[in-house]
Motif scaffolding. Structure first.
Motif, PDB file in Angstrom:
ATOM      1  N   GLU A 226       0.771  -1.298  -0.030  1.00  0.00           N
ATOM      2  CA  GLU A 226      -0.106  -0.108   0.013  1.00  0.00           C
ATOM      3  C   GLU A 226       0.739   1.221   0.178  1.00  0.00           C
ATOM      4  N   ARG A 227       1.937   1.229   0.884  1.00  0.00           N
ATOM      5  CA  ARG A 227       3.005   2.410   0.885  1.00  0.00           C
ATOM      6  C   ARG A 227       3.380   2.596  -0.539  1.00  0.00           C
ATOM      7  N   GLU A 228       3.841   1.466  -1.045  1.00  0.00           N
ATOM      8  CA  GLU A 228       4.397   1.610  -2.805  1.00  0.00           C
ATOM      9  C   GLU A 228       3.398   2.048  -3.605  1.00  0.00           C
ATOM     10  N   SER A 229       2.012   1.550  -3.293  1.00  0.00           N
ATOM     11  CA  SER A 229       0.918   2.291  -4.544  1.00  0.00           C
ATOM     12  C   SER A 229       0.944   3.826  -4.071  1.00  0.00           C
ATOM     13  N   LEU A 230       0.840   4.286  -2.901  1.00  0.00           N
ATOM     14  CA  LEU A 230       0.863   5.568  -2.406  1.00  0.00           C
ATOM     15  C   LEU A 230       1.740   6.377  -3.450  1.00  0.00           C
ATOM     16  N   GLU A 232       3.323   5.743  -5.839  1.00  0.00           N
ATOM     17  CA  GLU A 232       3.188   5.675  -7.402  1.00  0.00           C
ATOM     18  C   GLU A 232       2.306   6.661  -7.718  1.00  0.00           C
ATOM     19  N   ALA A 233       1.085   6.577  -7.004  1.00  0.00           N
ATOM     20  CA  ALA A 233      -0.001   7.418  -7.200  1.00  0.00           C
ATOM     21  C   ALA A 233      -0.088   8.833  -6.833  1.00  0.00           C
ATOM     22  N   SER A 234       1.063   9.296  -6.251  1.00  0.00           N
ATOM     23  CA  SER A 234       1.092  10.822  -5.868  1.00  0.00           C
ATOM     24  C   SER A 234       1.762  11.648  -6.948  1.00  0.00           C
ATOM     25  N   THR A 235       1.717  12.949  -6.533  1.00  0.00           N
ATOM     26  CA  THR A 235       2.239  13.894  -7.582  1.00  0.00           C
ATOM     27  C   THR A 235       3.735  13.724  -8.038  1.00  0.00           C
ATOM     28  N   PRO A 236       4.037  13.409  -9.274  1.00  0.00           N
ATOM     29  CA  PRO A 236       5.398  13.352  -9.598  1.00  0.00           C
ATOM     30  C   PRO A 236       6.417  14.660  -9.306  1.00  0.00           C
TER      31      PRO A 236
END
Length: 261
Positions: A226-230, A232-236
């Motif tokens: 879940e932490r990794e997916s957050l 990946e989904a956060s602002t680059p």
């Protein structure tokens, strides 16, 4: 405070609880809040004295007339309510202030029951008014003064519909829900947590310490993903763009394999 949670899917069920009980004088002890009887699984929150009366009455009733644990669920609800009613009436009637509303507040508890019939596993609550309510369609319910924390925890995990999950996944969901609740309400709830689940033969069994350790490791992996997916989904960073979401309905392009010589 106390907490019991139940999760059911069509083919399996899991029930879990914390282990802390608080006496009227504030004394805290560790107790077992879940038990099985004649193929059904029960959890109780409330006065421990009333819990013992309820458990004994249920045990006597289920031992009669060759009770079938897989009988139709409405029949089980009727039987349990019929069994619990005289216990509650006696407890409330004998309350010294002779105030039924006060007796319910002080002595009333909640019973969570789990079983299965031809339509799959079911989840039933019987409250201090002896009203039986189904939570099978939702696939989850929590009872006890710590239940608001569990409701919030499962609300944050609402994408994981319990009815679609496997037994292992229900164990993880129950472990995580209890763990979050105990952490948030550390002054009132306490471990060790207890988990019970259905097995391949349809019986209910308590998870061993080894089983709980395995569930904890799986939950830790889940949290890491879940932490990794957050991330990946956060602002680059500036100059980078988020990848386009994958359209599962669109035909996928075939990639040629590079020939090696």
């Amino acid at each position: 405070m106390t907490l019991v949670v139940g999760f059911v899917a069509q083919a399996c069920g899991v029930m879990g609880a914390d282990s802390q009980a608080t006496e009227a004088d504030g004394t805290r002890t560790q107790v077992e809040k879940i038990w099985d009887d004649q193929g059904l699984l029960f959890g109780y929150t409330g006065s421990w004295a009333v819990r013992d009366l309820v458990a004994r009455a249920i045990s006597r009733r289920l031992a009669q007339d060759g009770f079938d644990p897989h009988m139709e669920r409405e029949g089980v609800r009727h039987l349990l309510c019929q069994t619990v009613r005289p216990v509650l009436m006696s407890v409330y009637a004998n309350y010294v202030p002779n105030d039924i509303a006060e007796a319910k507040r002080k002595l009333g508890g909640r019973l969570l029951a789990m079983g299965s019939d031809s339509d799959g596993y079911w989840l039933l609550e019987i409250d201090e008014d002896n009203t039986g309510s189904w939570y099978t369609d939702r696939g989850f319910h929590a009872i006890g003064s710590g239940s608001p924390a569990a409701q919030v925890a499962i609300g944050l995990l609402q994408n994981y519909n319990p009815q679609r999950l496997s037994l292992e996944q229900l164990q993880m969901l129950a472990f995580r829900t209890l763990g979050v609740s105990i952490t948030v309400l550390a002054q009132h709830l306490s471990g060790p947590m207890r988990l019970w689940n259905s097995d391949q033969s349809g019986r209910f069994v308590q998870l061993t310490d080894t089983d709980l350790a395995d569930a904890e490791r799986r939950v830790e992996l889940w949290l890491a993903l879940e932490r990794e997916s957050l991330d990946e989904a956060s602002t680059p960073p500036v100059g980078e763009t988020l990848p386009e979401p994958v359209d599962e309905s669109a035909p996928r392009k075939k990639h040629r394999r590079r020939q090696t010589r």
